[in-house]
Design a protein around this motif. Structure first.
Motif, PDB file in Angstrom:
ATOM      1  N   VAL A  32      54.770  24.423 -14.261  1.00 26.50           N
ATOM      2  CA  VAL A  32      53.594  24.835 -13.040  1.00 26.50           C
ATOM      3  C   VAL A  32      52.608  25.327 -13.746  1.00 26.50           C
ATOM      4  N   PRO A  33      51.408  24.665 -13.331  1.00 28.83           N
ATOM      5  CA  PRO A  33      50.170  24.706 -13.940  1.00 28.83           C
ATOM      6  C   PRO A  33      49.435  26.254 -13.520  1.00 28.83           C
ATOM      7  N   THR A  34      49.074  27.214 -14.228  1.00 30.42           N
ATOM      8  CA  THR A  34      48.412  28.125 -13.734  1.00 30.42           C
ATOM      9  C   THR A  34      46.876  28.328 -14.198  1.00 30.42           C
ATOM     10  N   ALA A  79      55.333  35.998 -16.417  1.00 30.57           N
ATOM     11  CA  ALA A  79      55.137  34.685 -17.197  1.00 30.57           C
ATOM     12  C   ALA A  79      56.369  34.274 -17.440  1.00 30.57           C
ATOM     13  N   GLY A  80      57.499  35.020 -17.911  1.00 30.42           N
ATOM     14  CA  GLY A  80      58.814  34.527 -18.284  1.00 30.42           C
ATOM     15  C   GLY A  80      59.568  33.765 -17.032  1.00 30.42           C
ATOM     16  N   GLU A  81      59.356  34.514 -15.826  1.00 30.71           N
ATOM     17  CA  GLU A  81      59.855  34.082 -14.807  1.00 30.71           C
ATOM     18  C   GLU A  81      59.696  32.749 -14.448  1.00 30.71           C
ATOM     19  N   LEU A  82      58.249  32.617 -14.504  1.00 34.65           N
ATOM     20  CA  LEU A  82      57.101  31.188 -13.961  1.00 34.65           C
ATOM     21  C   LEU A  82      57.781  30.089 -15.015  1.00 34.65           C
ATOM     22  N   ASN A  83      57.753  30.485 -16.375  1.00 32.73           N
ATOM     23  CA  ASN A  83      58.117  29.402 -17.296  1.00 32.73           C
ATOM     24  C   ASN A  83      59.565  29.119 -17.069  1.00 32.73           C
ATOM     25  N   ALA A 143      48.412  33.353  -6.316  1.00 33.37           N
ATOM     26  CA  ALA A 143      49.686  33.899  -7.275  1.00 33.37           C
ATOM     27  C   ALA A 143      49.529  33.526  -8.536  1.00 33.37           C
ATOM     28  N   GLY A 144      48.121  33.261  -9.064  1.00 34.84           N
ATOM     29  CA  GLY A 144      48.042  33.001 -10.446  1.00 34.84           C
ATOM     30  C   GLY A 144      48.342  31.443 -10.736  1.00 34.84           C
ATOM     31  N   ILE A 145      48.614  30.596  -9.678  1.00 33.94           N
ATOM     32  CA  ILE A 145      48.947  29.380  -9.768  1.00 33.94           C
ATOM     33  C   ILE A 145      47.724  28.370  -9.423  1.00 33.94           C
ATOM     34  N   PRO A 166      54.384  20.288  -4.664  1.00 33.85           N
ATOM     35  CA  PRO A 166      55.860  20.137  -5.356  1.00 33.85           C
ATOM     36  C   PRO A 166      56.733  21.055  -4.539  1.00 33.85           C
ATOM     37  N   ARG A 167      58.143  20.766  -4.216  1.00 33.40           N
ATOM     38  CA  ARG A 167      58.907  21.710  -3.564  1.00 33.40           C
ATOM     39  C   ARG A 167      59.031  23.203  -4.212  1.00 33.40           C
ATOM     40  N   ALA A 168      59.097  23.173  -5.639  1.00 31.04           N
ATOM     41  CA  ALA A 168      59.241  24.309  -6.709  1.00 31.04           C
ATOM     42  C   ALA A 168      58.114  25.313  -6.165  1.00 31.04           C
ATOM     43  N   VAL A 169      56.914  24.706  -6.070  1.00 31.35           N
ATOM     44  CA  VAL A 169      55.447  25.491  -5.930  1.00 31.35           C
ATOM     45  C   VAL A 169      55.539  26.245  -4.596  1.00 31.35           C
ATOM     46  N   VAL A 170      56.215  25.171  -3.477  1.00 33.83           N
ATOM     47  CA  VAL A 170      55.990  25.969  -2.027  1.00 33.83           C
ATOM     48  C   VAL A 170      57.122  27.044  -2.325  1.00 33.83           C
TER      49      VAL A 170
END
Length: 450
Positions: A32-34, A79-83, A143-145, A166-170
């Motif tokens: 997910v690009p930040t 950051a760990g959760e997002l990665n 949210a940093g995205i 993308p569904r994951a970002v939604v």
């Protein structure tokens, strides 16, 4: 023992500018690009006390020098959760525009409102190409995205443009919005509790203009009285417009917890009747956790409503004459009850990651519905689990409204017999003479109330 930030200490704290750089560095390889500026650029709310990173709320603190800072470990956790999020760029969800769709309610509890922000900017700038050329001061992250880098535009019939993510970002942004709502409500509850527990041993005296001593309005001189059903049968739409009603409400104790001063009038949104005066804390707990108008998260505070303090909440909900006569709950609460109680055995579990031998319920419960309680044959409740390792949005059950209502009546009689004894179709003596009309179910042979 968890680390606490003490006044004057800077251990573990970093400045917002440093946190911006750390966030970008830690998520450089994320699917997910930040974006930079997660703490310092709009719509970040660092100076309000928090920022959103992915689906997580990260608290900010004012250091001893007056500079806003954040715990470095919290940035690393976010950051760990997002990665760990996996994103399929081909699995897209349309985010707008939707013609004729009801807009998301703009409340102070959900300042993120990411769909409105994206739609407003794209419609103003004319599309993702111009939006990509961000202007100084304009928000380019949520949210940093960095949503612009993954936004997809599609055109149908050569005219109508639609925008997709993308569904994951939604799901991440929905989770961020929900987490923000919970954080703000919890902060308000703490503030209200602090105000209630402030010592009242001495009345504050102020000097009036004519020289007389008066008592400050924040120190009540008259003891609070218990609520004994004085507002029963009143329609909220009429009662809320009466002059002086706020002062009258402030004279009662909360009808639910019966300890704090009442502050607002709680009412049934389906039938329009007043339930009782309640404090801010109980009013926050009573409110369903809406994700959408017909989609709610069944959060942890439902444990209190359907487990530890069940009889109190059922008695409170059945102060509405409509709900009491029909032995049911308002549709959002009935949906939450169905997910939390009736479908509890269907919810998947997994081993508790903390190492205990027990098992932990998986994911987050969510329930949505189609149709209306006014047409029970068409009303269907769908109970699902979000963020389940065996499949996100895993559907546990689909329960027709009438079946859910019957299950609730059986459970009510077993769980709170006193409340059940005071309710039912034959208990119409408490209904006002001119009650709010309810749409009949014309699909059945007998025109039922529901």
């Amino acid at each position: 023992m968890s680390e606490r930030v003490m006044p004057g200490r800077t251990d573990g704290l970093i400045t917002l500018v440093a946190a911006d750089a750390l966030w970008v560095d830690l998520t450089a390889d994320s699917a997910v690009p930040t974006a930079s500026g997660a703490f310092t650029c709009s719509p970040a709310r660092a100076r309000v006390g928090y920022v959103l990173l992915g689906g997580r709320v990260v608290a900010t603190v004012r250091a001893s020098g007056g500079q806003w800072s954040v715990l470095e470990i919290e940035v690393r956790r976010a950051a760990g959760e997002l990665n760990a999020v996996r994103m399929d760029r081909q699995d897209l969800v349309r985010i707008g525009p939707f013609r004729g769709a009801p807009g998301q309610e703009c409340t102070e509890e959900t300042p993120l409102r990411w769909r409105q922000r994206i739609m407003g900017e794209l419609q103003e700038l004319g599309g993702p190409e111009r939006a990509a050329r961000r202007e100084v001061g304009r928000s380019y992250h949520l949210a940093g995205i960095d949503w612009r880098r993954i936004l997809v535009e599609r055109t149908r019939d050569g005219t109508q443009r639609t925008w997709w993510l993308p569904r994951a970002v939604v799901r991440l942004l929905d989770a961020a919005e929900h987490a923000e709502t919970q954080w703000v409500q919890a902060a308000r509850t703490r503030q209200a509790g602090a105000a209630v527990t402030e010592p009242h041993s001495h009345h504050r005296q102020t000097q009036a203009t004519d020289g007389r001593q008066t008592t400050s309005p924040d120190r009540p001189t008259v003891p609070l009285r218990p609520y004994n059903g004085e507002l029963q049968g009143h329609l909220y739409s009429a009662l809320s417009r009466k002059p002086g009603i706020s002062r009258k409400v402030a004279g009662w104790t909360c009808a639910v917890c019966r300890t704090a001063p009442a502050a607002v009038i709680d009412h049934c949104h389906e039938h329009g009747y007043v339930r009782a005066p309640v404090c801010h804390s109980c009013n926050t707990q009573e409110r369903p956790d809406y994700l959408y108008s017909n989609d709610i998260r069944v959060a942890n505070h439902y444990t209190r409503r359907f487990d530890t303090h069940t009889a109190d909440w059922l008695r409170h909900w059945h102060r509405c004459p409509g709900c009491r006569a029909r032995t049911t709950l308002p549709l959002p609460h009935l949906a939450a009850w169905t997910a939390y109680v009736a479908c509890r055995s269907l919810r998947p579990t997994h081993r508790d990651p903390r190492g205990s031998r027990g098992r932990k319920p998986c994911g987050a419960l969510r329930v949505s519905w189609t149709g209306s309680h006014n047409a029970p044959r068409s009303c269907l409740l769908t109970v699902a689990v979000d963020f389940c390792p065996s499949g996100e949005h895993r559907v546990l059950a689909q329960v027709p409204y009438r079946e859910a209502a019957e299950q609730f009546r059986t459970w009510l009689a077993e769980t709170a017999p006193a409340v059940a004894a005071a309710a039912g179709h034959d208990r119409l003596d408490g209904l006002p003479a001119h009650f709010r009309p309810v749409i009949a179910d014309t699909s059945s042979e007998g025109l039922a109330l529901f």
